[in-house]
Motif scaffolding. Structure first.
Motif, PDB file in Angstrom:
ATOM      1  N   LYS A   1      24.132 -25.402 -10.576  1.00 16.38           N
ATOM      2  CA  LYS A   1      22.686 -24.896 -11.086  1.00 16.38           C
ATOM      3  C   LYS A   1      21.842 -25.560 -10.369  1.00 16.38           C
ATOM      4  O   LYS A   1      21.937 -26.575  -9.972  1.00 16.38           O
ATOM      5  CB  LYS A   1      22.692 -25.207 -12.511  1.00 16.38           C
ATOM      6  CG  LYS A   1      23.356 -24.470 -13.690  1.00 16.38           C
ATOM      7  CD  LYS A   1      23.447 -24.887 -15.239  1.00 16.38           C
ATOM      8  CE  LYS A   1      24.301 -24.268 -16.045  1.00 16.38           C
ATOM      9  NZ  LYS A   1      24.315 -24.986 -17.570  1.00 16.38           N
ATOM     10  N   LYS A   2      20.607 -24.853 -10.034  1.00 16.15           N
ATOM     11  CA  LYS A   2      19.720 -25.456  -9.328  1.00 16.15           C
ATOM     12  C   LYS A   2      18.290 -26.063 -10.026  1.00 16.15           C
ATOM     13  O   LYS A   2      18.033 -25.338 -11.080  1.00 16.15           O
ATOM     14  CB  LYS A   2      19.307 -24.462  -8.295  1.00 16.15           C
ATOM     15  CG  LYS A   2      20.491 -23.752  -7.203  1.00 16.15           C
ATOM     16  CD  LYS A   2      21.317 -24.764  -6.635  1.00 16.15           C
ATOM     17  CE  LYS A   2      22.233 -24.475  -5.787  1.00 16.15           C
ATOM     18  NZ  LYS A   2      23.360 -23.802  -6.173  1.00 16.15           N
ATOM     19  N   SER A   3      17.717 -26.840  -9.503  1.00 21.46           N
ATOM     20  CA  SER A   3      16.417 -27.157  -9.734  1.00 21.46           C
ATOM     21  C   SER A   3      15.731 -27.801  -8.660  1.00 21.46           C
ATOM     22  O   SER A   3      16.484 -28.821  -8.180  1.00 21.46           O
ATOM     23  CB  SER A   3      16.390 -28.395 -11.092  1.00 21.46           C
ATOM     24  OG  SER A   3      15.268 -28.803 -11.236  1.00 21.46           O
ATOM     25  N   ARG A   4      14.429 -27.798  -8.358  1.00 23.56           N
ATOM     26  CA  ARG A   4      13.941 -28.493  -7.482  1.00 23.56           C
ATOM     27  C   ARG A   4      12.656 -29.456  -8.008  1.00 23.56           C
ATOM     28  O   ARG A   4      11.666 -30.009  -7.348  1.00 23.56           O
ATOM     29  CB  ARG A   4      13.037 -27.370  -6.338  1.00 23.56           C
ATOM     30  CG  ARG A   4      13.741 -26.826  -5.641  1.00 23.56           C
ATOM     31  CD  ARG A   4      13.342 -25.976  -4.481  1.00 23.56           C
ATOM     32  NE  ARG A   4      12.340 -26.723  -3.769  1.00 23.56           N
ATOM     33  CZ  ARG A   4      12.313 -27.774  -2.895  1.00 23.56           C
ATOM     34  NH1 ARG A   4      13.455 -28.132  -2.381  1.00 23.56           N
ATOM     35  NH2 ARG A   4      11.351 -28.326  -2.359  1.00 23.56           N
ATOM     36  N   VAL A   5      12.951 -29.865  -9.313  1.00 27.13           N
ATOM     37  CA  VAL A   5      11.942 -30.629 -10.111  1.00 27.13           C
ATOM     38  C   VAL A   5      11.596 -32.171  -9.360  1.00 27.13           C
ATOM     39  O   VAL A   5      10.430 -32.645  -9.511  1.00 27.13           O
ATOM     40  CB  VAL A   5      12.200 -30.543 -11.691  1.00 27.13           C
ATOM     41  CG1 VAL A   5      13.301 -31.677 -11.787  1.00 27.13           C
ATOM     42  CG2 VAL A   5      11.019 -31.263 -12.459  1.00 27.13           C
ATOM     43  N   ILE A   6      12.870 -32.515  -8.877  1.00 29.55           N
ATOM     44  CA  ILE A   6      12.987 -33.998  -8.234  1.00 29.55           C
ATOM     45  C   ILE A   6      11.913 -33.844  -7.038  1.00 29.55           C
ATOM     46  O   ILE A   6      11.208 -34.693  -6.871  1.00 29.55           O
ATOM     47  CB  ILE A   6      14.363 -34.424  -7.868  1.00 29.55           C
ATOM     48  CG1 ILE A   6      15.030 -34.685  -9.367  1.00 29.55           C
ATOM     49  CG2 ILE A   6      14.278 -35.653  -7.032  1.00 29.55           C
ATOM     50  CD1 ILE A   6      16.513 -35.121  -9.206  1.00 29.55           C
ATOM     51  N   ASP A   7      12.250 -32.844  -6.244  1.00 33.30           N
ATOM     52  CA  ASP A   7      11.455 -32.856  -4.904  1.00 33.30           C
ATOM     53  C   ASP A   7       9.914 -32.644  -5.237  1.00 33.30           C
ATOM     54  O   ASP A   7       9.139 -33.126  -4.706  1.00 33.30           O
ATOM     55  CB  ASP A   7      11.953 -31.852  -3.970  1.00 33.30           C
ATOM     56  CG  ASP A   7      11.534 -31.784  -2.400  1.00 33.30           C
ATOM     57  OD1 ASP A   7      11.566 -33.180  -2.177  1.00 33.30           O
ATOM     58  OD2 ASP A   7      11.187 -30.933  -1.824  1.00 33.30           O
ATOM     59  N   ASN A   8       9.851 -31.623  -6.166  1.00 30.54           N
ATOM     60  CA  ASN A   8       8.470 -31.284  -6.585  1.00 30.54           C
ATOM     61  C   ASN A   8       7.598 -32.416  -7.002  1.00 30.54           C
ATOM     62  O   ASN A   8       6.445 -32.741  -6.694  1.00 30.54           O
ATOM     63  CB  ASN A   8       8.405 -30.198  -7.292  1.00 30.54           C
ATOM     64  CG  ASN A   8       8.598 -28.913  -6.555  1.00 30.54           C
ATOM     65  OD1 ASN A   8       8.647 -28.899  -5.384  1.00 30.54           O
ATOM     66  ND2 ASN A   8       9.093 -27.790  -7.138  1.00 30.54           N
TER      67      ASN A   8
END
Length: 196
Positions: free
Chosen positions: A106-113
């Motif tokens: 599963k994907k999420s870009r919350v850390i990078d954002n």
């Protein structure tokens, strides 16, 4: 400027970009194509660097254990590579495992954002130290006469706390042991002793 190329004449950085974009989209065959091209061109370590970054940048909190799993696979890869089995290259097994894992995760870009936002805005803001930070472990907290009682009630406050058997009992026991120790030390300093 020297252009770093792969065996088939691609720019290494174009390959890396194609690899990461394929992983983001869950395109396993495409990701594996670029994996093989980069690996066969002797840039295996660079590929692992990208995989470790992807684990936090594009997956992160969506699969909280992914970084640890990738780290374990990378360690297996390095251990196997030390054996220098150039004919069969079994270390590729762990690389393939890692690639399929990050493709299917599963994907999420919350850390990078989150990283982007806070590092870009940090210089424009200066927050006050919150009152709850001042406890008996800080100079200001000691000046405010904040005690162990304050620390246990305010300093150790947890939100999103799990239900763990024995938690409340051990907190009470820890507090009691500290206060009893302080009493004994105070008595020792003043020359007082318990009378039985």
């Amino acid at each position: 400027m020297h252009k770093i190329t792969t065996n088939k004449g691609y720019s290494l950085f174009d390959c890396a970009s194609a690899f990461q974009k394929s992983v983001r989209r869950g395109l396993e065959k495409e990701a594996m194509y670029w994996t093989v091209e980069i690996f066969n061109s002797n840039y295996g370590e660079y590929l692992w660097k990208r995989i470790r970054i992807i684990a936090s940048e594009d997956i992160g909190l969506a699969e909280p254990n992914i970084a640890a799993n990738i780290h374990a696979l990378y360690q297996n890869y390095k251990e196997q590579k030390k054996k220098k089995d150039d004919k069969h290259q079994p270390e590729r097994l762990f690389l393939t495992h890692a690639v399929l894992m990050i493709c299917r995760a599963k994907k999420s870009r919350v850390i990078d954002n989150t990283l982007i936002y806070f590092w870009n805005t940090h210089d424009n803001e200066k927050r006050p130290v919150p009152n709850f930070a001042y406890d008996k472990h800080t100079h200001k907290g000691r000046a405010m006469k904040r005690s162990w009682k304050h620390f246990f009630e305010e300093g150790t406050q947890l939100n999103n706390m799990a239900e763990v058997e024995g938690e409340a009992e051990m907190k009470e026991a820890a507090f009691d042991s500290i206060t009893q120790k302080e009493t004994r030390e105070k008595q020792h300093r003043t020359g007082q002793t318990d009378i039985f």
